[in-house]
Write a protein that holds these residues in place. Structure first.
Motif, PDB file in Angstrom:
ATOM      1  N   LEU A 117     -34.170 -13.928   0.356  1.00  0.00           N
ATOM      2  CA  LEU A 117     -32.857 -14.501   0.093  1.00  0.00           C
ATOM      3  C   LEU A 117     -32.593 -14.542  -1.407  1.00  0.00           C
ATOM      4  CD1 LEU A 117     -30.906 -15.560   2.211  1.00  0.00           C
ATOM      5  CD2 LEU A 117     -31.635 -17.858   1.669  1.00  0.00           C
TER       6      LEU A 117
ATOM      7  N   GLY B   6     -30.098 -12.497  -4.134  1.00  0.00           N
ATOM      8  CA  GLY B   6     -29.202 -13.239  -5.018  1.00  0.00           C
ATOM      9  C   GLY B   6     -28.377 -14.263  -4.282  1.00  0.00           C
ATOM     10  N   LEU B   7     -28.913 -14.726  -3.167  1.00  0.00           N
ATOM     11  CA  LEU B   7     -28.132 -15.687  -2.389  1.00  0.00           C
ATOM     12  C   LEU B   7     -28.613 -17.119  -2.559  1.00  0.00           C
ATOM     13  CD1 LEU B   7     -27.669 -13.616   0.870  1.00  0.00           C
ATOM     14  CD2 LEU B   7     -26.085 -13.901  -0.996  1.00  0.00           C
TER      15      LEU B   7
ATOM     16  N   PHE C 130     -31.876 -13.378   7.654  1.00  0.00           N
ATOM     17  CA  PHE C 130     -31.639 -14.597   8.425  1.00  0.00           C
ATOM     18  C   PHE C 130     -32.574 -14.688   9.623  1.00  0.00           C
ATOM     19  CE2 PHE C 130     -28.025 -15.001   5.739  1.00  0.00           C
ATOM     20  CZ  PHE C 130     -27.872 -16.369   5.649  1.00  0.00           C
TER      21      PHE C 130
ATOM     22  N   THR D 104     -29.808  -4.975  -1.669  1.00  0.00           N
ATOM     23  CA  THR D 104     -28.365  -5.175  -1.773  1.00  0.00           C
ATOM     24  C   THR D 104     -27.885  -5.993  -0.588  1.00  0.00           C
ATOM     25  OG1 THR D 104     -28.125  -3.055  -0.698  1.00  0.00           O
ATOM     26  CG2 THR D 104     -27.834  -3.107  -3.082  1.00  0.00           C
ATOM     27  N   VAL D 105     -26.781  -6.672  -0.842  1.00  0.00           N
ATOM     28  CA  VAL D 105     -26.235  -7.523   0.212  1.00  0.00           C
ATOM     29  C   VAL D 105     -25.376  -6.666   1.128  1.00  0.00           C
ATOM     30  CG1 VAL D 105     -24.829  -9.538   0.676  1.00  0.00           C
ATOM     31  CG2 VAL D 105     -26.230  -9.460  -1.365  1.00  0.00           C
ATOM     32  N   HIS D 106     -25.849  -6.448   2.319  1.00  0.00           N
ATOM     33  CA  HIS D 106     -24.978  -5.863   3.335  1.00  0.00           C
ATOM     34  C   HIS D 106     -25.418  -6.390   4.685  1.00  0.00           C
ATOM     35  CE1 HIS D 106     -28.184  -2.927   3.936  1.00  0.00           C
ATOM     36  NE2 HIS D 106     -28.182  -2.778   2.628  1.00  0.00           N
TER      37      HIS D 106
END
Lengths: 982, 180
Positions: B147, B151-152, B98, B88-90
């Motif tokens: 990444l 889903g980025l 990154f 999940t994106v957090h």
């Protein structure tokens, strides 16, 4: 990547638990609420020597209220239901306000000082008839005279103390119409006068103690009566005969009926049809004839004589007893910019007790009603105060030649609302003027900092609150870069335009469309609808925006229409024109000319359409799109929807080159025995949709079917068109359709068995949400239908999309027969609904909220996420992350999400939303008897700092950091030096 | 501050440099003292020095290999961290991803610098360098893969369609119920 950022943001926001409630100290920062009562019908003064002086009013919005005579403020107010029209209001026993409503079937007593209901009595009613309320003037406190209420064919005597029905008398006989119930003071006999078959006068004498008929007399009048009646004294009434040319005095002294005929031509030369006016004057009557109002004195033997005549525009009050058995009345008329108010004695019209001229705003129109009240001045002479109701429904109190107070009651009957921008800020005016000096600014922020650090004392908190309320020019008359300051232009039933400022709700300007200075062919047009005519931006910035008001010269649908163009900045009418044809429908087209004037088509009753503005440029724009313009008509009574296309210019019939003939293209006929149209709806034409794709959890794509040419139609079986619960579930069915209005193609049909209207729906983007009643479950239900385009679903190749080899942005035609599919889901909803709206934002990125006007006159904000057909009982982890809520059988009503918080928008009729420039924010304006405005951020204000943001804290942090950097640098320098010396 | 600088800089009149780095006697004005030889000690016992040199080369190669393989450890740790971070994106997962992207990139940029200390004409550094490159590229790939799983990356059709506005409609229609 950048594409994803916005999506990412939304995911972030939706995963957060969003609460929309506000803190106590935030009330009134963004929202305002205005309370009104509507156009006053009756007024009863209550001016005792001691205590507060007040006036009790009942209005056309079914409001009974008590107003302070000194300032015009409301002591209390009760809004009865829409079907509970007030027929009479009076004060009984000096402490109760008595109202008779619902055609004489509901009698209520309210406590005079605080408006608490004392008792309520439901009266038996058998048929619809006029209703009369007679409250005896109670001189002796110990004696309880009953209140007489007539309605629904029954005369009831009700005790004023507890509302108990003492007796009732049946007057439901065939063809019998009760006209007057008279109770001479100090008498135990009640006279009930009625007409049998409009030709026979019948007088009943009833004992007021028992309700028994003491005597009954009747007498046939050969000419027959017309309805209007005026009672001039306790034993005489005057009526008009059926030809409206003879006045008949009916005397029923001691039970004997006698008629005395006086032809109006004897009173006035060359008289036409006469009309009896309503004021109650003793021994006198007012008759409107030949566009003049004449006063006719009724002599002792029923002899009539003309004593005075006034112009047609004069409003008169009822008579009022003044000192020494004298009776006075007031008349008011308009002349130029002044109002002349006169109070005269009824017996001696030459004695003018009061003559006043008051300067009056042109945009209040004529005087409609006058109510007077007297008081004893210090020099023991009579003083008068007059409550007047103007043409624009405003209420004013006049006293000693001045307007003491005024109330803009026209705003209680708003019929249409649109928004307009404020002027751009000029160079001369800068924000610095508002922020005074830097010191003040810093002081303010220090206070805020104290508040946020919980260090503020009580005085500080009050200062902070005050500062917030008048903060940073929220009520300035210029545009701001967030688009928070705007104008709401409201059209009222009286035909008056109001511009309301979003900042504090004040009236920036107002304009009566039919101001009396205009003398045109169409004297009193009634306003119908409001359109944005010119919204200048980009290349026409120097033009002022304007709105178009479409009106009509009469109530008939074939009456010629009137167009009026009003400058939004100044509130002045730019031009108005009688267009010479009727107005049935107005269609704003999606084209504008070089000065940003929007093209409008107006359809008339003959099936022609007329193009506006009538310029050659508009004509050339229209001719370019001639083949692509369609229109449709909904004939609710016949159950037919017809589609029309443009045919040709109607040059053959008229020389008007802006007139076009149309041809019928398609019809949808609903079977009249099983379906009746109850509701139709389209998308708002100015709604912005950000994207055509809907992404589901597994990165799957659904293409929204976004079309402006979709019509939502709801039909019910004719039996089920009535009240909820009037049919069995087996007999009733609700069917909804989605119809393409270009081709007439029915895209979707959904049938709800055992369901019933009324249907309240909202249509936005590619979805419809509608609210109805489920008879089987005995609950209200809400259904959502989302429409998706199947034919574009093939566009899934990433490389083609990257290289732009797709036709997703190519213009589409309804004739290409797009394949579509729908997803829908239903939920129970606990509340009955008055209206539904949806938030709208500038770019359409922010998630949407449904704004549900509940039966309790509040507005509930419900996230669109709750009405999402993708909800399942057990959503997967990914679906949860996306913000899909587990399916429940009913929609939650969270008390904190009432955007009206503790307030009520009484008599709520509509909700209007308009985008601010800031994408996260939307303006919400609700109107009914009250007005309410607030700003909403459905996904919170993700694109701006809140008002509470402590700039001082930020500043202090920065200063502290800079200082720390400098100090450490100095220390390190010193240390380095000492190292070097070592 | 300026005063101090002036004392230290401009206040100096003369200086004597006692150090002497020159090896060629001719470059100097003064002759070497008698009995002083400028010849370096290595040239004296070449046998021991060669041995030493070989050992050093070996040691350098060994170290170079160690350096070349060091990203592998990093890679494993990164993988573990990514697994921990979830899909999940957090803040945590984005930070990890990154850094997973930035580390190999910076390492790749400084390949020359990293192997600078081991530079020797006797040491074959190509293989360690290649391994180092490969491992770092692997790390980069892992980062990109992460990444993508977050889903980025715009690898789905939805990423390209979301920004497209709805198509214009050719026809326009209006109307409805007649005014009352």
């Amino acid at each position: 990547m950048a594409i994803r950022v916005s999506l990412l943001l939304l995911v972030f926001l939706s995963s957060a638990v969003v609460s929309f409630s506000l803190y106590e100290d935030q009330v009134g920062l963004m929202d305002w609420h205005q309370r009104y009562i509507g156009k006053v019908k009756h007024a009863v003064f209550h001016t005792q020597k001691t205590g507060r002086k007040r006036v009790i009013v009942s209005t056309e919005e079914n409001v009974v209220a008590s107003l302070d005579l000194r300032h015009g403020e409301m002591f209390w107010r009760h809004v009865l239901g829409t079907n509970d029209a007030i027929d009479g209001v009076d004060i009984a026993l000096g402490k109760y306000v008595i109202t008779l409503s619902s055609q004489g079937s509901m009698l209520r007593a309210w406590n005079l000082p605080d408006g608490q209901m004392v008792w309520e009595t439901s009266l038996h009613s058998a048929q619809s008839s006029k209703s009369l309320l007679s409250v005896p003037i109670n001189l002796k406190v110990d004696k309880d005279y009953p209140i007489l209420a007539f309605g629904g064919g029954y005369l009831h005597a009700v005790s004023a103390v507890d509302g108990e029905v003492l007796w009732k008398k049946d007057f439901t006989a065939e063809g019998f119409e009760v006209q007057r119930v008279l109770q001479p003071p100090e008498s135990s006999i009640i006279y009930v006068l009625g007409f049998l078959h409009s030709s026979e006068a019948v007088v009943y004498q009833i004992d007021s103690k028992t309700g028994e008929v003491v005597a009954q007399k009747s007498m046939v009048f050969p000419g027959g009566f017309s309805g209007a009646i005026s009672s001039v004294s306790s034993d005489k009434v005057v009526v008009l005969d059926s030809t409206r040319s003879i006045l008949v005095t009916i005397g029923f002294l001691d039970g004997d009926i006698n008629f005395q005929k006086t032809p109006i031509s004897d009173l006035v030369k060359n008289s036409g049809n006469a009309e009896i006016l309503s004021p109650l004057l003793s021994n006198m009557l007012a008759v409107k004839v030949n566009k003049r109002t004449i006063f006719v004195r009724v002599g002792g033997e029923g002899k009539l004589e003309v004593v005075d005549s006034l112009s047609d525009e004069t409003a008169m009050s009822d008579s009022l007893p003044v000192a020494d058995d004298q009776v006075a009345f007031a008349s008011a008329h308009h002349e130029g910019s002044k109002i002349h108010l006169m109070v005269k004695l009824v017996d001696d019209l030459d004695t003018v007790l009061l003559r006043e001229s008051i300067e009056m705003d042109q945009h209040r129109g004529r005087v409609h009603k006058v109510f007077i009240n007297n008081y004893i001045k210090t020099d023991r002479s009579n003083g008068f105060r007059a409550l007047i109701v103007m043409e624009d429904h405003s209420l004013l109190l006049l006293q000693q030649g001045a307007i003491v107070w005024s109330r803009e009651e026209g705003l209680a009957s708003v019929t249409d609302v649109t928004t307009a921008e404020l002027p751009v800020e000029k160079d001369g005016v800068s924000v610095a003027k508002v922020e005074h000096t830097l010191v003040d600014w810093l002081k303010g922020h220090m206070l805020k900092l104290k508040g946020s650090l919980l260090l503020a004392s009580l005085e500080d908190v009050a200062a902070i609150q005050e500062m917030r309320m008048k903060s940073s020019g929220r009520s300035k008359l210029t545009r701001d870069h967030n688009g928070f300051r705007k104008l709401f232009i409201a059209l009222t039933r009286a035909g008056k335009l109001f511009a309301l400022h979003t900042g504090d709700g004040r009236i920036v300007w107002s304009m009566l469309l039919n101001s009396p200075t205009k003398s045109e062919a169409c004297e009193r047009p009634s306003g119908i609808n409001l359109y944005q005519w010119q919204v200048p931006h980009h290349h026409a910035m120097d033009e002022n925006p304007s709105v178009l008001v479409v009106g009509r010269c009469g109530s008939d649908s074939s009456a010629p229409g009137v167009l009026s163009f009003v400058d939004v900045y100044t509130g002045k009418e730019i031009s108005s024109s009688d267009i010479g044809h009727s107005v049935v429908r107005v269609m704003p087209l999606p084209f504008t000319d070089s000065t940003e004037q929007r093209l409008h088509l107006i359809a008339d009753t003959e099936g022609h359409v007329h193009l506006y503005p009538k310029t050659s440029e508009a004509l050339s724009i229209f001719q370019r799109e001639f083949q692509n313009v369609y229109w449709y008509t909904v004939e609710g009574d016949d159950g037919i929807i017809r589609g029309h296309g443009m045919k040709s210019s109607c040059a053959g019939e008229t020389a008007d080159e802006y007139c076009f003939t149309t041809k019928e293209l398609w019809t949808v006929v609903f079977p009249s025995e099983s379906e009746k149209i109850i509701s139709t709806l389209t998308r708002k034409p100015n709604e912005v949709v950000h994207t055509q794709a809907k992404v589901s959890t597994d990165q799957d794509l659904l293409y929204k079917y976004v079309s402006r040419n979709l019509l939502f139609v709801a039909t019910v079986s004719p039996k089920g068109a009535g009240e909820i619960g009037s049919v069995t579930p087996e007999e009733s069915a609700l069917v909804v359709y989605l119809i393409d209005t270009i081709t007439g193609r029915i895209l979707h049909r959904l049938s709800h068995q055992g369901c019933q209207g009324p249907v309240h729906a909202v249509f936005s983007e590619n979805w419809v949400v509608y609210h109805y009643f489920n008879l089987r479950a005995h609950k209200y239900e809400v259904t959502v239908v989302e429409i998706y385009d199947q034919s574009r679903a093939e566009n899934k190749n990433v490389w083609k999309l990257v290289l732009g080899k797709h036709n997703l942005t190519a213009p589409i035609s309804s004739y290409s027969r797009p394949e579509m599919f729908t997803k829908s889901q239903s939920y129970f909803f606990a509340q009955s609904v008055k209206t539904i709206a949806v938030t709208s934002t500038a770019k359409g990125i922010t998630s949407k909220q449904l704004l549900i006007g509940t039966i309790g006159d509040q507005i509930l904000a419900l996230d669109k996420r709750f009405v999402d057909p993708r909800r399942t009982l057990n959503p997967s982890q990914a679906e949860k992350e996306e913000g899909i809520i587990p399916l429940t059988d009913s929609l939650p009503i969270i008390p904190q999400s009432y955007i009206t918080h503790s307030l009520k928008v009484e008599g709520l009729r509509g909700i209007v939303t308009a985008p601010a420039k800031l994408e996260s924010t939307t303006h919400v304006f609700a109107y009914g008897v009250d007005l309410f405005y607030t700003r909403l951020a459905p996904s919170k204000t993700y694109d701006s700092l809140t008002d509470d943001f402590s700039y001082a804290l930020l500043l202090i942090t920065i200063v502290a950091l800079v200082a720390a950097i400098y100090i450490t640098w100095v220390i390190s320098e010193k240390k380095e030096l000492s190292e070097k010396w070592r | 501050m300026d005063k101090r600088k002036a004392v230290m800089g401009a206040g100096r009149r003369w200086a004597v440099d006692f150090s002497d780095q020159s090896t060629v006697p001719s470059s100097r004005d003064i002759l070497d003292p008698p009995g002083f030889s400028r010849v370096s000690p290595e040239q004296d016992d070449s046998a021991t020095s060669r041995q030493k040199k070989d050992a050093e080369a070996n040691w350098k190669l060994q170290k170079a290999w160690e350096v070349a393989q060091s990203p592998f450890k990093n890679l494993m740790m990164m993988g573990f961290m990514m697994w921990m971070a979830g899909n999940t994106v957090h803040l945590f997962s984005i930070g990890i991803t990154f850094s997973a992207l930035w580390q190999p990139l910076s390492a790749l940029q400084s390949v020359g610098k990293v192997f600078e200390p081991f530079k020797d004409n006797k040491v074959e550094l190509l293989m360690p360098k290649l391994v180092f490159l490969a491992l770092n590229l692997g790390g980069l790939a892992l980062g990109i893969w992460k990444l993508n799983t977050l889903g980025l990356l715009p690898t789905h059709a939805s990423d390209w369609v979301s920004s497209l506005p709805p198509p214009q409609e050719v026809e326009h229609s209006g109307g409805g119920f007649a005014f009352h």
